[in-house]
Scaffold this motif. Structure first.
Motif, short mmCIF file in Angstrom:
data_model
loop_
_atom_site.label_atom_id
_atom_site.label_comp_id
_atom_site.label_asym_id
_atom_site.label_seq_id
_atom_site.Cartn_x
_atom_site.Cartn_y
_atom_site.Cartn_z
N GLU A 1 0.83 -1.17 -0.17
CA GLU A 1 0.08 0.12 0.04
C GLU A 1 0.96 1.22 0.01
N THR A 2 0.74 1.83 -0.98
CA THR A 2 1.85 3.15 -1.23
C THR A 2 1.05 4.36 -1.55
N THR A 3 -0.02 4.38 -1.96
CA THR A 3 -1.05 5.65 -2.25
C THR A 3 -1.71 6.27 -1.22
N PRO A 4 -0.97 7.51 -0.84
CA PRO A 4 -1.48 8.33 0.38
C PRO A 4 -3.01 9.04 0.09
N PRO A 5 -3.68 9.43 0.90
CA PRO A 5 -4.64 10.13 0.89
C PRO A 5 -4.39 11.37 0.19
N ALA A 6 -5.42 11.76 -0.87
CA ALA A 6 -5.31 13.21 -1.57
C ALA A 6 -4.95 14.37 -0.57
N ILE A 7 -4.35 15.31 -0.96
CA ILE A 7 -4.12 16.44 -0.04
C ILE A 7 -5.43 17.54 -0.23
N VAL A 8 -5.74 17.89 1.00
CA VAL A 8 -6.90 18.76 1.30
C VAL A 8 -6.43 19.95 0.78
N SER A 9 -7.25 20.48 -0.27
CA SER A 9 -6.83 21.79 -0.91
C SER A 9 -7.94 23.19 -0.39
N ASN A 10 -9.13 22.76 0.14
CA ASN A 10 -9.79 23.73 0.37
C ASN A 10 -10.34 23.89 1.95
N LEU A 11 -9.13 24.01 2.90
CA LEU A 11 -9.31 24.18 4.32
C LEU A 11 -9.77 25.49 4.61
N GLY A 12 -11.08 25.75 5.30
CA GLY A 12 -11.35 27.29 5.45
C GLY A 12 -11.60 27.37 6.85
N ASN A 13 -12.16 28.61 7.28
CA ASN A 13 -12.22 28.67 8.73
C ASN A 13 -13.64 29.79 8.97
N GLY A 14 -14.16 29.80 10.10
CA GLY A 14 -15.32 30.76 10.21
C GLY A 14 -15.69 30.54 11.62
N GLY A 15 -16.88 31.35 11.94
CA GLY A 15 -17.58 31.07 13.26
C GLY A 15 -16.47 31.43 14.47
N ALA A 16 -15.85 32.41 14.34
CA ALA A 16 -14.83 32.61 15.39
C ALA A 16 -15.46 33.26 16.85
N THR A 17 -14.91 32.77 17.81
CA THR A 17 -15.46 33.52 19.12
C THR A 17 -14.33 33.97 19.74
N ALA A 18 -14.21 34.46 20.95
CA ALA A 18 -13.00 34.97 21.63
C ALA A 18 -11.90 33.85 21.89
N THR A 19 -12.57 32.60 22.04
CA THR A 19 -11.54 31.68 22.44
C THR A 19 -11.46 30.28 21.47
#
Length: 596
Positions: free
Chosen positions: A74-92
């Motif tokens: 088994e030599t095939t790794p998972p694909a690279i994540v290219s759409n990592l995003g963020n939101g919903g920020a609070t103080a912590t």
């Protein structure tokens, strides 16, 4: 069927060492085709397989022919994540989202994520230095939407996030795209408490009441309180000098009544109280209003003992005492400590201070319980008188108990008179230390014998756990301390040999160690100091005055005994009184009485 496999050739000689497959099928009728898939193997590995067959007796066949095959690599790794995003920020916290890759590229389901964050951009070069998030979700099938909330962040701070994905080998994907987000700033402190009141005093406690503020002003739920007390009015200038209450409860929702009983105070004294409140940032409120109240006076001594009984002990040169425990105030509660004295002359109030002190009085029990003690090191066959006085935590003494009399036990030894006589701990004792001191009566008080101690987990002394030789001490007894800590939940046996003579009878004991101080009370006119024993490795021991001021602190203890010489951190001798100690890590605590 019994199907087995190995990474080396299988034969009848190594059959039992081969791995047995699980879930083999039930055999079909003779001549039928059979098949079975062996799972859980390592990839890229050569395996050998064979089987045996049994009837209902069972009579087993010989080993079948051996087949071999290699699992694929088994030599095939998972694909690279290219759409990592963020939101919903609070103080912590900040919420991350992305599309799940697969086990092989974008197909299947991966095995694990590694999510990291930092306050500067993340690259392959600094990946190991980034903070790893503890709580990554298990991957969903490829193409699914993934979300996770990263908590515990600082408010008003920009963070950078990235992740990697692994399959079951594990083959790791490359670094995902890096996304950044900023937590919200929280600059609003909790509201100032203006409703603090103090009342309901006892001899050693005062209860505080106030209305809980919020997390932001008067809204929400705050994160923590800092409640302090002092014997003079509290101001911002002397706030750090005031004693902090230990283990304040977590704040309730804004507008809820709060109560807190402050204990361990001195009797008949005025105290002042104030508090501050913090949110999770933490933003601290200003100091509350100052409330005051006075504790009551404790003038009630413990009740007197009128049923003290004395009898010869099990060991030569000992006397056993028993009595009913009085209370802290009269016959109610639990007193602080006992003082037991003994003498060859009858004991009275006038000669009480001249009688000998028993160095190991038992811990006090709640009023009404039976207490026992054994006085050792006495002259066999001599008559002794004993009496007890009880003290509360403020040192108020009871009246003198009735005086009990008994003859110290003497053993008439027949046969070999050079055999050692064990003294303490008596057989069947439960000891509250992991390193007990074993005491033997000297065969010849004027001699210079050698004593060889043995401790084992069986009465035949095959399971020897400790042994040691020591020279005879002056006086009637010789002692030896077990050098290494013993374990609870085991019964131990000990015996002693004198010079090259035979061993004594074996006595048993068990241990239930807990941190404690001895002697207690400690009289510095008669002892070099007090010993704190059975301290957990790396713990912090704090000694406090009854008012809560730190007297001495020992940090990062080595798990061995600590000797205290009666001085504070400044090197000055402390005065007589009751002192409190506690372990900052475990919360264990106790009292130690000092008599100068």
């Amino acid at each position: 069927y019994d199907i087995r496999y190995s990474t080396s050739m299988i034969n009848s000689g190594n059959w039992d060492a081969a791995s047995q497959a699980t879930g083999e099928p039930s055999p079909q009728t003779a001549g039928s085709s059979e098949s079975f898939t062996v799972t859980g193997l390592n990839s890229g590995t050569l395996y050998y397989f064979a089987l045996k067959t049994a009837d209902e007796v069972p009579n087993w066949s010989g080993v079948s022919n051996v087949v071999s095959v290699s699992t694929s690599e088994e030599t095939t790794p998972p694909a690279i994540v290219s759409n990592l995003g963020n939101g919903g920020a609070t103080a912590t916290s900040i919420m991350l989202s992305w599309t799940a890759p697969g086990d092989d590229g974008n197909s299947g389901t991966a095995s694990q994520y590694d999510i990291r964050y930092a306050t500067s951009t993340i690259t392959d070069a600094n990946w190991d230095a980034a903070v790893q998030f503890d709580g990554e979700p298990a991957p969903k099938p490829g193409g699914s939407v993934e979300t996770v909330q990263i908590n515990g962040l600082e408010s008003g701070t920009t963070y950078y996030f990235a992740l990697k994905t692994a399959d079951e080998v594990p083959n790791w994907s490359g670094l995902s795209n890096v996304t950044s987000g900023t937590t919200m700033g929280d600059a609003t402190a909790p509201q100032i408490v203006s409703t603090l009141t103090a009342g309901m005093p006892t001899e050693t406690s005062i209860t505080l009441l106030w209305i809980a503020p919020g997390d932001d002003g008067a809204v929400g739920t705050a994160a923590q309180y800092d409640v302090r007390y002092h014997t003079s009015p509290i101001t911002l200038a002397n706030w750090n000098m005031a004693s902090r209450v230990i283990d304040e409860a977590a704040p309730k929702a804004a507008g809820t009544p709060e109560t807190l009983t402050v204990t361990g105070l001195n009797s008949n004294r005025a105290y002042y109280f104030a508090l501050m409140t913090a949110d999770e940032v933490p933003n601290w409120s200003a100091m509350s209003n100052v409330a005051s109240a006075s504790t009551g006076a404790d003038i009630t001594p413990p009740g007197g003992i009128d049923d003290l009984n004395a009898s010869g002990g099990e060991v030569e040169g000992t006397i056993d005492l028993s009595w009913t425990a009085p209370g802290d105030d009269g016959m109610t509660g639990t007193a602080a400590f006992y003082m037991i004295r003994y003498s060859m002359d009858s004991i009275t109030e006038s000669n009480w201070n001249m009688a000998s002190i028993h160095s190991s009085p038992p811990p006090t029990l709640e009023a009404g319980n039976i207490q026992t003690a054994t006085i050792g090191g006495l002259v066999p066959a001599r008559q002794y008188y004993a009496a007890v006085r009880t003290y509360d935590e403020l040192g108020n003494p009871s009246v003198l108990s009735n005086v009990a009399m008994a003859e110290a036990t003497v053993d008439i030894i027949s046969g070999n008179e050079d055999l050692a006589e064990l003294q303490s701990p008596t057989s069947g004792s439960l000891l509250h230390t992991s390193q007990p001191v074993l005491v033997v009566q000297n065969v010849d008080p004027n001699g210079s014998d050698s004593y060889f101690f043995e401790v084992a987990t069986d009465s035949g002394f095959f399971g020897l756990v400790a042994s040691g030789e020591t020279q005879q001490e002056l006086g009637l007894t010789t002692s030896w301390k077990v050098p290494a800590g013993l374990s609870a939940d085991l019964t131990y046996y000990w015996r002693v040999a004198t010079n090259n003579d035979g061993y004594s009878d074996a006595w048993s004991f068990s241990v239930e160690p807990f941190t404690h101080a001895y002697p207690n009370p400690v009289r510095f006119a008669e002892a070099e100091g007090a010993t704190f024993t059975d301290l957990p490795q790396g713990s912090e021991l704090v000694l406090l005055s009854i008012s809560g001021d730190v007297v001495k602190r020992w940090s990062n203890t080595a798990g061995t005994d600590i000797q205290w010489d009666g001085t504070n951190d400044a090197g000055s001798n402390v005065s007589s009184g009751t002192y409190l100690w506690y372990l900052a890590d475990s919360g264990e605590k106790g009292k130690l009485v000092v008599i100068r």
